[in-house]
Structures are given as C-alpha cells and as structure tokens.
Scaffold this motif. Structure first.
Motif, PDB file in Angstrom:
ATOM      1  N   LYS A 273       0.851  -1.191   0.000  1.00 21.28           N
ATOM      2  CA  LYS A 273       0.000   0.000   0.000  1.00 21.28           C
ATOM      3  C   LYS A 273       0.885   1.239   0.000  1.00 21.28           C
ATOM      4  O   LYS A 273       2.118   1.138   0.034  1.00 21.28           O
ATOM      5  CB  LYS A 273      -0.895  -0.002   1.243  1.00 21.28           C
ATOM      6  CG  LYS A 273      -0.123  -0.092   2.554  1.00 21.28           C
ATOM      7  CD  LYS A 273      -1.045  -0.265   3.739  1.00 21.28           C
ATOM      8  CE  LYS A 273      -0.272  -0.428   5.029  1.00 21.28           C
ATOM      9  NZ  LYS A 273      -1.160  -0.637   6.193  1.00 21.28           N
TER      10      LYS A 273
ATOM     11  N   GLU B 291       2.917   4.171   1.425  1.00 19.70           N
ATOM     12  CA  GLU B 291       3.684   4.259   2.662  1.00 19.70           C
ATOM     13  C   GLU B 291       4.088   5.706   2.940  1.00 19.70           C
ATOM     14  O   GLU B 291       4.236   6.518   2.030  1.00 19.70           O
ATOM     15  CB  GLU B 291       4.946   3.407   2.560  1.00 19.70           C
ATOM     16  CG  GLU B 291       4.685   1.931   2.330  1.00 19.70           C
ATOM     17  CD  GLU B 291       5.962   1.136   2.089  1.00 19.70           C
ATOM     18  OE1 GLU B 291       5.871  -0.098   1.995  1.00 19.70           O
ATOM     19  OE2 GLU B 291       7.052   1.769   2.015  1.00 19.70           O
TER      20      GLU B 291
ATOM     21  N   LYS C 134      -4.199   8.932   8.491  1.00 23.31           N
ATOM     22  CA  LYS C 134      -4.807   7.609   8.308  1.00 23.31           C
ATOM     23  C   LYS C 134      -4.452   7.057   6.924  1.00 23.31           C
ATOM     24  O   LYS C 134      -4.152   7.801   5.998  1.00 23.31           O
ATOM     25  CB  LYS C 134      -6.318   7.697   8.459  1.00 23.31           C
ATOM     26  CG  LYS C 134      -6.780   8.293   9.791  1.00 23.31           C
ATOM     27  CD  LYS C 134      -6.414   7.375  10.941  1.00 23.31           C
ATOM     28  CE  LYS C 134      -7.011   7.871  12.262  1.00 23.31           C
ATOM     29  NZ  LYS C 134      -6.385   9.094  12.767  1.00 23.31           N
ATOM     30  N   GLN C 135      -4.534   5.729   6.790  1.00 28.73           N
ATOM     31  CA  GLN C 135      -4.162   5.097   5.533  1.00 28.73           C
ATOM     32  C   GLN C 135      -5.012   5.603   4.374  1.00 28.73           C
ATOM     33  O   GLN C 135      -4.502   5.885   3.282  1.00 28.73           O
ATOM     34  CB  GLN C 135      -4.283   3.577   5.643  1.00 28.73           C
ATOM     35  CG  GLN C 135      -3.780   2.833   4.415  1.00 28.73           C
ATOM     36  CD  GLN C 135      -2.289   3.029   4.190  1.00 28.73           C
ATOM     37  OE1 GLN C 135      -1.489   2.884   5.116  1.00 28.73           O
ATOM     38  NE2 GLN C 135      -1.902   3.377   2.962  1.00 28.73           N
TER      39      GLN C 135
ATOM     40  N   LEU D  38       0.400   2.384  10.758  1.00 24.59           N
ATOM     41  CA  LEU D  38       0.519   2.373   9.300  1.00 24.59           C
ATOM     42  C   LEU D  38       1.347   1.203   8.790  1.00 24.59           C
ATOM     43  O   LEU D  38       1.735   1.181   7.622  1.00 24.59           O
ATOM     44  CB  LEU D  38       1.148   3.695   8.834  1.00 24.59           C
ATOM     45  CG  LEU D  38       0.328   4.966   9.082  1.00 24.59           C
ATOM     46  CD1 LEU D  38       1.148   6.202   8.739  1.00 24.59           C
ATOM     47  CD2 LEU D  38      -0.962   4.945   8.279  1.00 24.59           C
TER      48      LEU D  38
ATOM     49  N   ASP E  78      -3.650   7.539   1.012  1.00 25.16           N
ATOM     50  CA  ASP E  78      -3.936   7.116  -0.359  1.00 25.16           C
ATOM     51  C   ASP E  78      -4.298   8.307  -1.242  1.00 25.16           C
ATOM     52  O   ASP E  78      -4.014   8.308  -2.447  1.00 25.16           O
ATOM     53  CB  ASP E  78      -5.100   6.109  -0.364  1.00 25.16           C
ATOM     54  CG  ASP E  78      -4.731   4.788   0.289  1.00 25.16           C
ATOM     55  OD1 ASP E  78      -3.522   4.493   0.391  1.00 25.16           O
ATOM     56  OD2 ASP E  78      -5.648   4.058   0.709  1.00 25.16           O
TER      57      ASP E  78
END
Length: 381
Positions: A155, A157, A176-177, A308, A181
């Motif tokens: 994903k 990073e 947050k992830q 993360l 993104d």
C-alpha cells in the motif's frame, strides 16, 4: 507534461494526462505550499488552491506572519493569480477552535504539553479540507509538507523527507491510511529549503523570499501562556515550586508557564545544583523540580495509536522500531509492545530525558525512513 512512458502514470501517479487530473493544493500563503501549487500548474495539472481562515484575524490570538493570518491569505491569492489557477478561502474558524485551540488550552491546564500542529493536520487539514477536495472532484490533495509518500508493495507508505533538517514526519504520524492514499507531498524529495526557494524564484512567485513561520500559528510571539489565560481566565493561578520531597523552594505564576525538562526561568536562587521541572501537578498548583537524573525514563505509555504498518498492530507481542518522543530529537531504538487496539508501552533502549505527557511518540523503521505511525504520550513512569 506527458505520461511517464515506463509506467504510464503522470507525476502524481494517475494514468491520465495532467490536464485531466484535478488536484487541490492546501495553500498556507508560505513559500512551500506556493511552490507546490506553482509547480503543478506549470506541469499542466488542473490546480485549485484552497486557503483556510482558521481564526479571527482581528482577535488577540492573531499575529502578523502567522500561518493562515490575513497577510498569508493575501499572499496565497497573489500566487494563484500569477499562475492562473482558481483560489478559494474557506472559513474554518469554528472547526479550528473546537478541534484544536480548545484542546490546546485544556491540555496545558491538565499539566500536559500539547502539539496543536498535529491536531490541526489530523482534524482540520487532512479530514475536513480533504473531504472538501473530494467534493470538488479532485483526484488528490497536495500540501507543502516535507515528507514522502511512496507506493510500497502492499500500500501507500509514509516516509521521512529527503532533507532531515526539514522532515515533518513527527507532525504527520496520525495520517490515516485512507488519507495517505489520497494525499501527495511533492516537496518530500527535495534535499534542501534552498531548492524550494529556487523553484519559487523560477516561477517569479511573490513569496519567494518570505520568511518561514516559526511559531504556533495562533500564538502571538510564542507566548502560549497569555493565549491560554485569554481562553481560560484564571488559568495562571500562582502556586508553589517544590522539590521531590515536597519541600517548598520557590513560587510560580501559573503551572501553564512550565514544561517537563525546563531549567531556565524557574526563579530559584541559592542552590548549588541545577534543577529541572520533573513533574507538573495542576490540581495542587505545584511545579515539582529535581536533578537532571530524575528526568530520565525508559518506559513511555502511549495511546490513540495510528498504525501504518503492513501487518495488524496486535499481530505481534512486540515490534522493534525507532521512536521520536519530541520533534527535535532523532529516532532512537525501542521496543513497542501493544496493550490494546490503540494503546502500547514503549520501552526505550536508552533512557530519554524530558518525556512529557501531551507530546507525540512517533514510530519509525529502524535503520530506514518509513513511518509506522505513532501515538500520544499520556503519563510518565
């Protein structure tokens, strides 16, 4: 700018031309975010600049040169005009006060040392503003932060900036992830601030020589105690300065004026050995002082953890990481032991001095640059 022929992606990672890629740039009015907006506009992206009005410019909290104060909004607008892209100012005063300023004041009243810039990124810029960017049909949101977003095997990073002196990863651990993104950080790969200013000069930006903001944006001249007293009248009640045995050795004009590890400004004379603030007791209105050795700790309880890593946080009993317990310190080796879904105990390999509740503890890949998240220090041991 054409697509990269090797990957088929543009410089922001999308499989379409820049002219068909809309990016909202969070513009503070400073040189960093201005360069991001100008570079993306020059590459042909569909840029929309957005600046947040975070507090009343005429109020006592505002100050000349502060982030997002009146002058900065004007500067951001001038950059947008010079580069030919639209610019909007959004009134986030109420959100900012509720999400950042009120907690800042209450944390100091509770004897903690807060980091409001982290809460601003977490609760305002990367939450509310990011949702606004999506409402504007933007493909992504870009900021002027010095940090890198890299596509990993699993994903996206988060990595430290190429320039250690400018790295802002400590202030962005709570990203947050799903936010990561969507976010882009074009300055993270630059090796110096001089490179940023050279880009500003190349585009003829009016902020090319603008000084960096040094203080918390809503705190005039770094005098946070005065701000807290305005927000919470009576916060500066006097009390005793005591040693570790409880003996009174001096007096103070408010616990909010002290931080763990402080040595200067204690007003204690006639003592042979230097003393440091080792504990704050706001309920008793006491500042506890002791020798430097009393500041050293190896155990740091952490909560509100944002993780993360590729594997679930509680999938291991312990993680070998490096941590920062203050923004000004380099990562140091530690063992991270989960105690719940978002709580942990950090064991430092080497004792650190001045670990303070309210500060962040940020987790890094030992010997590398990846940020694994972090949490909030909530009490000392």
């Amino acid at each position: 700018m054409a697509l990269d022929t090797t990957t088929g992606l543009n410089s922001l990672g999308f499989a379409k031309p820049p002219s068909q890629t809309r990016v909202v740039v969070a513009m503070s009015g400073g040189v960093d975010s201005s360069v991001v907006a100008a570079e993306l506009a020059a590459e042909g992206y569909d840029v929309v600049g957005v600046t947040l009005q975070l507090y009343d410019h005429g109020a006592a909290l505002a100050k000349k040169g502060a982030c997002c104060a009146g002058r900065d909004i004007h500067d951001a607008r001038r950059v947008a005009e010079s580069m030919g892209f639209p610019h909007y100012v959004l009134d986030y005063e109420n959100r900012f006060r509720e999400a950042v300023i009120d907690e800042f004041a209450d944390s100091y009243l509770g004897g903690a040392t807060p980091v409001p810039c982290i809460r601003c990124n977490e609760r305002v810029k990367f939450r509310d503003l990011l949702e606004t960017a999506k409402d504007l049909d933007a493909d992504c949101m870009a900021t002027g932060h010095y940090i890198r977003r890299e596509d990993g095997p699993a994903k996206a990073e988060l990595h430290m900036a190429a320039d250690p002196a400018r790295d802002q990863s400590y202030f962005l651990f709570s990203t947050k992830q799903e936010q990561l993104d969507y976010l882009r950080f074009p300055l993270g790969g630059l090796v110096s601030k001089a490179e940023t200013r050279a880009l500003a000069a190349k585009h003829g930006l009016p902020v090319a020589d603008k000084p960096d903001s040094q203080d918390i944006c809503f705190v005039p001249n770094g005098d946070y105690a005065s701000v807290i007293e305005k927000l919470r009248p009576g916060a500066g009640e006097p009390g005793d300065i005591v040693d570790m045995e409880g003996r009174v050795v001096g007096s103070h004009e408010g616990v909010i004026r002290y931080t763990i590890g402080q040595r200067r400004g204690l007003g204690i004379g006639g003592l042979s050995d230097p003393l440091y603030v080792v504990k704050l007791d706001p309920d008793a209105r006491r500042v506890v002082v002791g020798p430097k050795s009393a500041l050293a700790t190896r155990t740091v309880p952490v909560r509100e953890i944002n993780w993360l890593g590729d594997e679930p946080f509680e999938s291991r009993d312990a993680w070998e990481v490096s941590v920062r317990v203050r923004s000004t310190r380099m990562p140091a080796e530690a063992i991270l032991r989960p105690t719940g879904p978002d709580t942990a105990e950090v064991e430092l390999v080497q004792a650190e001095e001045g670990v303070s509740p309210g500060q962040a503890c940020v987790f890094y890949e030992t010997g590398g640059t990846r940020v694994f998240g972090g949490g909030w220090i909530w009490r000392g041991k």
